[in-house]
Design a protein around this motif. Structure first.
Motif, mmCIF file in Angstrom:
data_model
loop_
_atom_site.group_PDB
_atom_site.id
_atom_site.type_symbol
_atom_site.label_atom_id
_atom_site.label_comp_id
_atom_site.label_asym_id
_atom_site.label_seq_id
_atom_site.Cartn_x
_atom_site.Cartn_y
_atom_site.Cartn_z
ATOM 1 N N PRO A 142 56.124 -1.855 57.888
ATOM 2 C CA PRO A 142 57.170 -0.747 57.060
ATOM 3 C C PRO A 142 57.548 0.320 57.762
ATOM 4 O O PRO A 142 57.003 1.034 58.400
ATOM 5 C CB PRO A 142 56.584 -0.684 55.862
ATOM 6 C CG PRO A 142 54.955 -0.718 56.087
ATOM 7 C CD PRO A 142 54.668 -1.488 57.066
ATOM 8 N N CYS B 245 60.000 3.757 56.313
ATOM 9 C CA CYS B 245 60.546 4.456 55.214
ATOM 10 C C CYS B 245 61.649 5.050 55.688
ATOM 11 O O CYS B 245 61.661 5.734 56.677
ATOM 12 C CB CYS B 245 59.634 5.288 54.606
ATOM 13 S SG CYS B 245 58.264 4.599 53.585
ATOM 14 N N TYR C 78 51.433 5.126 46.478
ATOM 15 C CA TYR C 78 51.611 6.457 47.077
ATOM 16 C C TYR C 78 52.630 7.246 46.394
ATOM 17 O O TYR C 78 52.787 8.409 46.772
ATOM 18 C CB TYR C 78 51.625 6.669 48.464
ATOM 19 C CG TYR C 78 50.260 6.188 49.122
ATOM 20 C CD1 TYR C 78 49.349 7.148 49.536
ATOM 21 C CD2 TYR C 78 50.014 4.925 49.322
ATOM 22 C CE1 TYR C 78 48.047 6.747 49.829
ATOM 23 C CE2 TYR C 78 48.901 4.365 49.837
ATOM 24 C CZ TYR C 78 47.857 5.388 50.081
ATOM 25 O OH TYR C 78 46.625 5.120 50.635
ATOM 26 N N GLY C 79 53.519 6.836 45.491
ATOM 27 C CA GLY C 79 54.590 7.437 45.025
ATOM 28 C C GLY C 79 55.680 7.114 45.869
ATOM 29 O O GLY C 79 55.725 6.744 47.037
ATOM 30 N N VAL D 118 50.918 -2.908 56.600
ATOM 31 C CA VAL D 118 50.902 -1.232 56.867
ATOM 32 C C VAL D 118 50.146 -1.226 58.405
ATOM 33 O O VAL D 118 49.084 -2.136 58.651
ATOM 34 C CB VAL D 118 50.611 -0.517 56.028
ATOM 35 C CG1 VAL D 118 51.408 -0.408 54.698
ATOM 36 C CG2 VAL D 118 49.053 -0.546 55.660
#
Ligand SMILES: Nc1nc2c(c(=O)[nH]1)N(C=O)[C@@H](CNc1ccc(C(=O)N[C@@H](CCC(=O)O)C(=O)O)cc1)CN2
Ligand SMILES: Nc1ncnc2c1ncn2[C@@H]1O[C@H](COP(=O)(O)OP(=O)(O)OP(=O)(O)O)[C@@H](O)[C@H]1O
Length: 185
Positions: free
Chosen positions: A74, A76, A132-133, A48
């Motif tokens: 990454p 999202c 982090y969900g 990251v």
């Protein structure tokens, strides 16, 4: 404690670490991770672009590039709830997405690197983690064939309630020790 409470408590704990202590620990983590990557002859790494309370990855990324190792970050897709990696080129090209997460230029996705450095908040010694969900890493790791390492502060160890979709990391590096989480399972 619920997952949500564990996350919140750990973000607070990390944000409250003494700045000098954090930097000193990060220097150790950086050199341990670089040694680990070179020692295993990994040629490409997914990692990251860090947020302020996370371990700083900028220096690590630049050092990897210097050594000719490919770096992927990454990005999202918050609607599809999936994540893909894209090549890191230079810090000048890094932008922020709609949630304020730093991302590289979105060019051609590549998810097949040798090593992924998995972020997270709370970890246990078997390599299970609370992220982090969103389950972005859990979903990504389901199809990932390479090695999985997490690089964390000792302060991040805690209780993790395993769920069926959780995919643990193989190896954990802290400033004090290297844990073969896979062997301990
Ligand atoms: N530096 C860094 N980059 C990373 C990650 C990370 O852990 N660290 N990720 C690791 O997965 C991915 C981003 N993960 C994210 C996960 C959730 C939300 C999100 O939807 N946040 C909500 C609140 C979440 C909630 O409490 O429900 C929001 O901001 O509205 C954003 C990014 C990819 N990039
Ligand atoms: N392989 C999967 N396929 C479909 N949904 C999944 C998968 N893995 C996780 N999820 C879903 O994603 C959501 C968040 O998962 P979880 O709370 O485990 O995230 P996390 O481990 O904290 O985050 P991350 O994996 O992104 O670091 C959950 O609702 C979960 O059902």
């Amino acid at each position: 404690m619920s997952k949500k409470e564990s996350r919140k408590q750990m973000i607070e704990r990390l944000s409250n670490l003494d700045e000098e202590y954090k930097q000193q620990q990060e220097n150790v983590l950086k050199s341990e991770l670089l040694d680990y990557i070179k020692g295993n002859d990994f040629k490409s790494v997914g990692i990251v672009l860090s947020m302020p309370h996370e371990m700083d990855t900028d220096k690590i990324i630049l050092s990897l590039l210097d050594d000719g190792i490919e770096v992927y970050n990454p990005v999202c897709d918050y609607e599809e709830k999936v994540m893909h990696f894209y090549p890191f080129t230079t810090m000048d090209e890094v932008k922020k997405d709609e949630k304020g997460i730093r991302i590289p230029p979105v060019t051609t996705p590549y998810n097949d690197f040798d090593l992924v450095v998995v972020p997270g908040l709370v970890f246990d010694e078997e390599g299970y983690r609370i992220g982090y969900g969103g389950g972005y890493y859990d979903k990504f790791l389901k199809d990932f064939q390479g090695h999985k390492v997490s690089v964390i502060f000792e302060e991040q160890f805690g209780e993790v309630e395993k769920e069926s979709h959780d995919i643990p990391v193989d190896f954990i590096i802290t400033p004090e020790r290297k844990l073969n989480a896979k062997a301990g399972r």
